[in-house]
Each structure stands twice: as structure tokens, then as C-alpha cells.
Write an enzyme that holds these catalytic residues in place. Sequence first.
Site, PDB file in Angstrom:
ATOM      1  N   ASP A  74      -3.072  -1.442  10.418  1.00  0.00           N
ATOM      2  CA  ASP A  74      -3.118  -1.395   8.951  1.00  0.00           C
ATOM      3  C   ASP A  74      -3.814  -2.618   8.341  1.00  0.00           C
ATOM      4  O   ASP A  74      -4.055  -2.649   7.142  1.00  0.00           O
ATOM      5  CB  ASP A  74      -1.679  -1.375   8.383  1.00  0.00           C
ATOM      6  CG  ASP A  74      -1.122   0.027   8.292  1.00  0.00           C
ATOM      7  OD1 ASP A  74      -1.882   0.993   8.503  1.00  0.00           O
ATOM      8  OD2 ASP A  74       0.088   0.148   8.002  1.00  0.00           O
ATOM      9  N   LYS A 103       0.848  -1.204   0.000  1.00  0.00           N
ATOM     10  CA  LYS A 103       0.000   0.000   0.000  1.00  0.00           C
ATOM     11  C   LYS A 103       0.876   1.243   0.000  1.00  0.00           C
ATOM     12  O   LYS A 103       2.044   1.213   0.425  1.00  0.00           O
ATOM     13  CB  LYS A 103      -0.943   0.028   1.204  1.00  0.00           C
ATOM     14  CG  LYS A 103      -0.287  -0.034   2.608  1.00  0.00           C
ATOM     15  CD  LYS A 103       0.138   1.285   3.189  1.00  0.00           C
ATOM     16  CE  LYS A 103       0.655   1.138   4.631  1.00  0.00           C
ATOM     17  NZ  LYS A 103       1.521   2.234   5.077  1.00  0.00           N
TER      18      LYS A 103
HETATM   19  O1  C5P Z   1      -1.392  -1.165  15.333  1.00  0.00           O
HETATM   20  P1  C5P Z   1       0.063  -1.461  15.201  1.00  0.00           P
HETATM   21  O2  C5P Z   1       0.451  -2.731  15.975  1.00  0.00           O
HETATM   22  O3  C5P Z   1       0.552  -1.478  13.819  1.00  0.00           O
HETATM   23  O4  C5P Z   1       0.800  -0.263  15.902  1.00  0.00           O
HETATM   24  C1  C5P Z   1       2.154  -0.317  16.315  1.00  0.00           C
HETATM   25  C2  C5P Z   1       2.445   0.868  17.200  1.00  0.00           C
HETATM   26  O5  C5P Z   1       2.398   2.083  16.455  1.00  0.00           O
HETATM   27  C3  C5P Z   1       1.455   1.089  18.327  1.00  0.00           C
HETATM   28  O6  C5P Z   1       1.797   0.316  19.462  1.00  0.00           O
HETATM   29  C4  C5P Z   1       1.590   2.561  18.593  1.00  0.00           C
HETATM   30  O7  C5P Z   1       2.766   2.826  19.335  1.00  0.00           O
HETATM   31  C5  C5P Z   1       1.823   3.123  17.205  1.00  0.00           C
HETATM   32  N1  C5P Z   1       0.582   3.581  16.562  1.00  0.00           N
HETATM   33  C6  C5P Z   1       0.000   4.764  16.999  1.00  0.00           C
HETATM   34  N2  C5P Z   1      -1.150   5.207  16.401  1.00  0.00           N
HETATM   35  C7  C5P Z   1      -1.706   4.530  15.381  1.00  0.00           C
HETATM   36  C8  C5P Z   1      -1.112   3.333  14.896  1.00  0.00           C
HETATM   37  C9  C5P Z   1       0.029   2.891  15.519  1.00  0.00           C
HETATM   38  O8  C5P Z   1       0.487   5.408  17.942  1.00  0.00           O
HETATM   39  N3  C5P Z   1      -2.810   5.003  14.788  1.00  0.00           N
END
Ligand code: C5P
Length: 296
Positions: free
Chosen positions: A132, A18
Amino acid sequence: MHYRVTIREQVTIPAPAKLNLGLEVLGRRPDGYHEILTILQTIDLCDHLELEPASQLIYQTSVPDDLVARALRALELHNVTLRARIRLEKRIPLSSGLGGGSSDAGTLLGALWHAGLPEERVRSIAETLGSDVPFFLLGGTALARGRGTEIEPLPSVDGWFVVVVPEVSLPSKTPRLYAALTPSDYSDGSATLHQAERLRAHLGFDPSLVRNAFLRPLLTFEPVRQVVEHFRSAGIAWVWPSGAGPAIFTWSPSRAEAETIATALRTRGLHPYLTHPFTPDWESIATAIDVTVGAP
Ligand code: C5P
């Protein structure tokens, strides 16, 4: 209810990368995540998920404990028994901002949903795997809100993308880049909402509406700054990161122009990907997968 998934015939499912065509961060949320508004687009740079009939679940990958392995464990816990040999062939650069890992898991779940697994079950597994992942259940073009999991499909963006992944090692990249944001990087999301309105009205993609909160922190890394400089010295002023980077890309409405840009970047020693919008053909993928209700 218990579901059983078998493979009718061998199928290779493309799991597309993406690009974020703008990613505005509105601020921090009480749950530790950040509130975002982003437009996502799947492109024809793809990993390959190969599914074959088998009497039990066998998963082969070069990446230990990846998101597909976690998705398969989550399916088991949600009473979905898979009998398949699954092999993942990686092509999307890892941890680049192109969503490869999320796409592998999200596309596999998307295939099972299109083959008959209930949407709520698939969606709740996707959300627990990462912010994502839900987008990849459908792919295409979409506006994402919240922490990135609230998806509204949009009409497709046209044109071509030239993508370069700077060689920079960023352990724990996503949390690290989010933590590097300061309130001065936040914006109100209006540019991204305006872009979404344009796309909904079939007015076409407007590159001037792209923002990305991660550009400032990313430019503190020398390899990223150098790649952006190479684009600029090739006459390309419009350059943005995808997601939290480090992938950097530009957009052109014309294939010929995008090819010229890619050639100019190659002469500067870079390895650009020339890509365009792509969505998996869910209907044909679903015909190879059988979902039935019943005990394992
Ligand atoms: O959701 P994911 O596991 O991909 O997110 C990894 C990290 O990225 C989260 O623990 C957070 O620290 C950060 N994050 C965030 N805000 C988002 C997506 C991710 O702060 N919208």
C-alpha cells in the site's frame, strides 16, 4: 550518489488515511501475493508528521518499529542522510484498513521525492515497505494493480464518506484476511476497471460498481457484522469495507446527507468519522525540505 536532507523550517505534514473504493482480488500469484485491482482515495483523516531542523536524525513515535522507522533505515541504506527531528502523531486507527502506517511512511517518502530525491530510489524503498505504500507517494485518487504497487493517478472522486472502525482485534490482519479468501471471492476486476474508466472520463464516481472481496470473510466477525447491521438499520444499504477491513464506510454525494448518516450512527452508539477526499499540498511541503547531493 549520496543525498543529504535537511529541514529549512519546521513543517507539519498531514499523512492521510485511504479508502478503497472497490477492491477486487483476481487470484493468487506465484510469489505468494494476490493480484488485485483497487481504486484508492486519500481522505482528510490524517496522522501528523512533524519535521524540525536538527543536527542528526531523531525519530519519536508511540508505535514501536513502525513503517516510518523502517523507511528511515531504508533511506540510510540507500545513501540518503537525514538531519531532522521527526515526530509522528497518530490519529488514524491502527490496523483498520485505512492505511495509516503505510501513509506515514509513504507520505514521508513522498515529501522527500517532491523536495528533490530521485523517484526510482523513493519508489523502490516504498515497494519494499508494503503493497500500500507507493500509492501514498502522491495520494489523491488512483487505480492500483498488481499486488497494489502499480499506480495510475485518476481525477478525484467527489462526495463525503462516513467511516466506522469496528472494535475487533485481528492479529496479522492482512495476511490472515487474504488467506481466508476462497476462489468464490475472486472476480475479474471488470467493475473496478469500469469505475476507473468513468473517473478518467470525468463521469463521476458510480457506487454501484464497488466490490470488495473481503466483505464475506469480514462478516464472519461479529463486531463487523453488527456495524454493518447498524448502517442498514439506519437506512444505509451501500456499505463496504476499506481494504481488508475492518473499517466500514458509506459514500454520499452530499455533505448534509453524510452528516445525517453520521448522526444516525452516533445515536446507535457508533463513533463515525465524517471525511472527504484530501491530497497533501506537496509543493508547499517541499519548500520546507532541502535535498542536496553530496557526502554526509
Ligand atoms: O505488502 P504487505 O506487506 O502489506 O502485505 C502483507 C501480506 O498480505 C502479504 O505477506 C500477503 O500475505 C498479503 N497480501 C497479498 N496480496 C497482496 C497484498 C498483500 O496476499 N496484493
